[in-house]
Design a protein around this motif. Structure first.
Motif: not given
Lengths: 324, 284
Positions: B187-196
Motif C-alpha cells: 500500500p502506498t501509505e506504507q511504502v512511502m506515505p503520500l498524504e495529504d
C-alpha cells in the motif's frame, strides 16, 4: 609551426573560455531561427545563456536547480517543434539526469541540445564534485545521441549553430577556464567530421576539446626530437569520423589519444575500440585513468594529472617504442 | 463527434477491461491492476473528453494525452484500438518481438502515442515543456492531459515539474492522479506515505479536484471543471479501485505487476461479461 617557444606562441593568442563561444552561438541561432529556445537550471550566466535570455526573454525558461526537470521539459519543448538548448554544469546534466535523457530524449527521439559546462579538471578550485570527467562516456553509450567537444570558443560558436539544425539529440561539453583561441572563422567545422590540424608521418595524436591545443603544442616539442607528429582534432566524439581517423593511423602506425576526461568510455575508449576492430595499432591514451580530480589551479591540475604537452610528448615516445 | 451516452461509455469501458485481460494472458507478462482501474478514465478521455482524430493522429489541433506511468499502457492500447487507431487484433501482439505495442509505450513505434515512458516521474515535465511551447506559439487553447500514478509520486522529478507548472501558471495542463493506493511493495501509505496529497498539490500552486475515478461521468465533469480554471494547472485526484471489475484482483497489490494465468483469465472474463450484462440491464 615556427621557431617561437610554446610560451611565446600561447602568450600571443587570445584567451577565452570555450563556453563564451556557446553563448554567442546560441544568440546567433536564436536570431536565425524562431524555434530555437533555451532553458537553464539556475546557471544562466556561467553557462553563458544570459545573452540569449536577455535578447529573447519570451523564449527563455528558468527551471531552477532541477536538472531532471530541465532535460525532460526540453523533451516536451522539442515535441512541439522547438529546438531547445538546455544548460547546466556537466556534473549535474548529464551527471544527474541520465535516465531522463535516455528515455525521454534518446529513445523518444527528440532533438534536445544538452549543454554541459564546466567539464574537465580545469574547472579548478571547485574540486572533484564539479570537475565532470564521465560525461563523454555517459553520453557516448546512448543510441541516437551526438557528442561534441569543441577545442576553443570559436569552434564552440560554430558547433552551437550547427546543432540548431541537427535533427538528433546532441550533447556538447564546455570548459570553464579561458583557453587559447587558435581556430578562426575559416576553420572548417561540421558535426561528425574530424580534422587533421597538423599533418605528420610518425604518430597520430588524436585529441578532443581543450586538449587539442596541448596536442598541437606537443608537436613542437616532438619536432625538436626529430618526430613528425600528426594531430587529428575530433570535435565530434560520436558519431566518430572513422575514415579520417583510420586514414591517419594507417599512415602513421602509432596513436596517442588525448582528452580532459576519463579514458574509459571517453575518446580514448572510442579510438581503442575502432582500432581493435579495424586496424590494430599501438596506442597510448592520455586522460583521467579511473580516478577523480581535486581542488587546485587549472594549470597545476593539468600538469598534476599529466594532461599537457610535456606528457603527450612522453606518451608519443612510449608508443613509438612499440611501433613495428 | 456525437456524444455517447453513459451506458454506451460504461459498456465500452467494460469491453476494454475484457481486452486488457485477453492481452495480458496472451502476453504472459505485464501489469493487471492499474490498467483495469484506469479503464473508466481512458474511456472518458478517448470517447468524450479529448479532441483527437484516430485517422489523423498527428493532427496539429489535437489535445495531448501523456501517460506518465507507462506500465499501465495496456489500457491505452485497448482504448486506442476501440477508438479506431488500429485494429483490435493487433492487441494480441502486446510484448511480442516486432510489435508496435511494446511492454512499455514507445512513441516512435505507434502513431497516437505522445511520449515514451516506463521509468517513472517524467510525464508532467514533458507536459510543462509542451505547454510552454504552446504558449510561445499562441496554441494554449489545446489541452494537455497527463495520467500520473500515485506510487509514481515518490519520484522527485514529479515535484520539480509541479513547481515549474505552478511558477509559470501552465493552466492548459490537466493532470489525473490514478489514486489506487497500491504500488509494487505494498500500500502506498506504507511504502512511502503520500498524504495529504491534495494539500501537497495545492501548496505547489495547483487547483485540485478529487473524484471517484471509476465514475465516468465524474471524470468528464472534473475535466470540464478543470478546463474552466484560469491561471493554474489542474490536478484531479481520481480514486480508483485497482483491478476494478475483477473481484479477486480488486484492492490487492499483488496484482500490480503480474498477468492472470489461463484459469484466472477465464474467471475474470466471466465476471466482466456478467458486469456487462448488468450495465445493459441497469440502463434499460
Amino acid at each position: 609551426m615556427n621557431n617561437m617557444s610554446l610560451a611565446e606562441i600561447t602568450a600571443k593568442l587570445e584567451q577565452e573560455p570555450i563556453r563564451k563561444g556557446f553563448g554567442r552561438g546560441l544568440l546567433e541561432a536564436g536570431k536565425r531561427w524562431d524555434n530555437v529556445v533555451a532553458a537553464c537550471a539556475d546557471l544562466t550566466d556561467s553557462t553563458q545563456m544570459n545573452l540569449f535570455a536577455k535578447e529573447f526573454p519570451e523564449r527563455y525558461i528558468e527551471i531552477g536547480v532541477a536538472e531532471q526537470n530541465l532535460v525532460t521539459t526540453g523533451s516536451g519543448l522539442a515535441a512541439m517543434g522547438k529546438v531547445p538548448f538546455v544548460s547546466s554544469y556537466a556534473a549535474f546534466s548529464p551527471g544527474r539526469n541520465w535516465e531522463q535523457i535516455r528515455t525521454t530524449i534518446c529513445l523518444n527521439d527528440r532533438p534536445v541540445k544538452i549543454i554541459g559546462s564546466h567539464a574537465g579538471v580545469s574547472v579548478g578550485p571547485d574540486g572533484a564534485t564539479h570537475q565532470m570527467l564521465e560525461d563523454v562516456a555517459l553520453m557516448r553509450v546512448l543510441p541516437n545521441m551526438v557528442v561534441i567537444a569543441p577545442c576553443d570558443s570559436v569552434e564552440a560558436e560554430k558547433a552551437t549553430i550547427a546543432m540548431a539544425t541537427d535533427k538528433r539529440p546532441n550533447y556538447m561539453r564546455l570548459a570553464r577556464e579561458a583557453t587559447p583561441v587558435f581556430t578562426t572563422d575559416k576553420t572548417p567545422f561540421e558535426i561528425g567530421k574530424a580534422y587533421v590540424f597538423e599533418p605528420g608521418e610518425d604518430v597520430s595524436i588524436i585529441a578532443t576539446g581543450t586538449m587539442t591545443y596541448q596536442a598541437l603544442a606537443a608537436v613542437d616539442l616532438l619536432y625538436k626530437n626529430g618526430i613528425d607528429a600528426e594531430v587529428v582534432h575530433v570535435p565530434t566524439i560520436k558519431p566518430l569520423d572513422e575514415s579520417t581517423i583510420l586514414k591517419s593511423t594507417r599512415k602513421t602506425g602509432a596513436v596517442v589519444t588525448v582528452e580532459e576526461g576519463q579514458i574509459n568510455g571517453g575518446l580514448g575508449g572510442a579510438i581503442a575500440e575502432l582500432l581493435a576492430e579495424e586496424h590494430p595499432t599501438p596506442i597510448k591514451r592520455i586522460g583521467m585513468r579511473d580516478h577523480f580530480g581535486e581542488s587546485g589551479k587549472p594549470e597545476e591540475l593539468l600538469k598534476h594529472f599529466g594532461l599537457d604537452a610535456k606528457h603527450i610528448r612522453l606518451a608519443v615516445h612510449a608508443v613509438l617504442e612499440r611501433k613495428n | 463527434m456525437q456524444k455517447l451516452s453513459l451506458k454506451q461509455l460504461e459498456t465500452i469501458a467494460n469491453s476494454i477491461r475484457e481486452d486488457i485481460i485477453r492481452m495480458l494472458v496472451h502476453a504472459g507478462s505485464g501489469h493487471s491492476a492499474g490498467p483495469l482501474g484506469l479503464a473508466d478514465i481512458f474511456t472518458a478521455l478517448y470517447f468524450d473528453i479529448l479532441k483527437h482524430d484516430p485517422k489523423n493522429p498527428d493532427w496539429d489541433e489535437r489535445d495531448i494525452l501523456l501517460l506518465s506511468n507507462g506500465h499501465c499502457v495496456p489500457v491505452r492500447y485497448a482504448t486506442m484500438a476501440r477508438a479506431g487507431y488500429f485494429d483490435r487484433s493487433e492487441l494480441m501482439t502486446l510484448r511480442q518481438l516486432g510489435s508496435r505495442l511494446q511492454g512499455h509505450p514507445e512513441r516512435t513505434r505507434l502513431p497516437g502515442l505522445e511520449n515514451t515512458s516506463g521509468p517513472l516521474g517524467s510525464g508532467l515535465s514533458q507536459a510543462c515543456g509542451m505547454s510552454l511551447a504552446m504558449r510561445m506559439d499562441n496554441q494554449s487553447h489545446r489541452w494537455i492531459y497527463v495520467v500520473v500514478g500515485d506510487g509514481e509520486q515518490d519520484e522527485g522529478n514529479v515535484w520539480e515539474a509541479a513547481m515549474l507548472a505552478g511558477k509559470y501558471k501552465l493552466s492548459n495542463i490537466i493532470a489525473i492522479t490514478d489514486r489506487n493506493n497500491i504500488q509494487i511493495d505494498g500500500p502506498t501509505e506504507q511504502v512511502m506515505p503520500l498524504e495529504d496529497l491534495k494539500a501537497k498539490w495545492q501548496a505547489f500552486g495547483w487547483h485540485v479536484l478529487e473524484i471517484d475515478g471509476n465514475d465516468i461521468e465524474a471524470v468528464i465533469d472534473a475535466c470540464a471543471m478543470g478546463r474552466a480554471v484560469e491561471n493554474k494547472p489542474v490536478m484531479i485526484i481520481a480514486h480508483t479501485v485497482p483491478g476494478k471489475g475483477v473481484d479477486f484482483m480488486e484492492y490487492d497489490f499483488h496484482w500490480h505487476g503480474k498477468p492472470p494465468n489461463k484459469e484466472e483469465a477465464k474467471k475474470a472474463l466471466h465476471e466482466l461479461r456478467t458486469l456487462g450484462g448488468k450495465i445493459r440491464s441497469e440502463h434499460e
